[in-house]
Every structure is written in structure tokens, then in C-alpha cells.
Design a protein around this motif. Structure first.
Motif, short mmCIF file in Angstrom:
data_model
loop_
_atom_site.label_atom_id
_atom_site.label_comp_id
_atom_site.label_asym_id
_atom_site.label_seq_id
_atom_site.Cartn_x
_atom_site.Cartn_y
_atom_site.Cartn_z
N ASN A 60 0.85 -1.19 0.00
CA ASN A 60 0.00 0.00 0.00
C ASN A 60 0.89 1.24 0.00
N VAL A 61 0.70 2.12 -0.95
CA VAL A 61 1.53 3.32 -1.10
C VAL A 61 1.41 4.24 0.12
N LYS A 62 0.26 4.28 0.76
CA LYS A 62 0.05 5.17 1.90
C LYS A 62 0.56 4.60 3.22
N CYS A 63 0.99 3.35 3.22
CA CYS A 63 1.44 2.69 4.45
C CYS A 63 2.95 2.48 4.39
N ASN A 64 3.63 2.66 5.50
CA ASN A 64 5.07 2.42 5.53
C ASN A 64 5.43 1.21 6.40
N GLY A 65 4.50 0.28 6.54
CA GLY A 65 4.71 -0.90 7.37
C GLY A 65 5.71 -1.88 6.76
N TRP A 66 6.50 -2.52 7.62
CA TRP A 66 7.44 -3.56 7.19
C TRP A 66 7.76 -4.43 8.40
N MET A 67 8.26 -5.63 8.15
CA MET A 67 8.68 -6.52 9.23
C MET A 67 9.82 -7.41 8.74
N ARG A 68 10.66 -7.83 9.67
CA ARG A 68 11.76 -8.73 9.34
C ARG A 68 11.21 -10.08 8.92
N ASP A 69 11.86 -10.70 7.94
CA ASP A 69 11.42 -12.00 7.45
C ASP A 69 11.52 -13.07 8.54
N ASN A 70 12.52 -13.00 9.39
CA ASN A 70 12.68 -14.04 10.40
C ASN A 70 11.73 -13.87 11.60
N PHE A 71 10.83 -12.89 11.56
CA PHE A 71 9.80 -12.72 12.58
C PHE A 71 8.40 -12.91 12.01
N VAL A 72 8.30 -13.44 10.79
CA VAL A 72 7.03 -13.66 10.13
C VAL A 72 6.61 -15.11 10.32
#
Length: 70
Positions: free
Chosen positions: A24-36
Motif C-alpha cells: 500500500n503506497v500510503k502505508c510504511n509498514g514492514w517486518m523482518r522475514d525471520n519474525f514472520v
């Protein structure tokens, strides 16, 4: 004269880390792959799909025994 009690952080070692970024262009969310916990995660902030990419981040180890992706 003002002296801050906070000490500057040490330079933490960094490495290129696999992450999932929100599409989503309006969201800046991210997470590390090893915590998914999912093979294709969704954003926890806006519920959009996420795409795999890389980011320079401080080294952090996930020691959770429950780290299996469904």
C-alpha cells in the motif's frame, strides 16, 4: 550549560536483512522475514499484501522456538 544524561548509542553492526514491505503506497509498514509466521504475510497496520525486499538493519537474532511458517 545543559548536559544530557542520555549517552549516544554505540554503532551497532548492520547487515542487509530480508524484510516484508507493505504494498500500500500510503502505508510504511514492514517486518523482518525471520519474525514472520506466514508464507505470505499481510500488513498489521492496513491489512494489505506485503512483498519481499531487503533493508540495511542492525543485526538481531530471533531465538523463538515457535518460528515455523505456515
Amino acid at each position: 550549560m545543559y548536559y544530557s544524561r542520555k549517552r549516544p548509542l554505540m554503532d551497532l553492526p548492520e547487515e542487509m536483512t530480508a524484510i516484508w514491505s507493505c504494498t500500500n503506497v500510503k502505508c510504511n509498514g514492514w517486518m523482518r522475514d525471520n519474525f514472520v509466521f506466514l508464507i505470505q504475510p499481510i500488513c498489521g497496520q492496513c491489512n494489505s499484501l506485503m512483498e519481499k525486499s531487503e533493508k540495511m538493519l542492525p543485526i538481531l537474532a530471533n531465538t523463538s522456538p515457535n518460528q515455523t511458517k505456515n
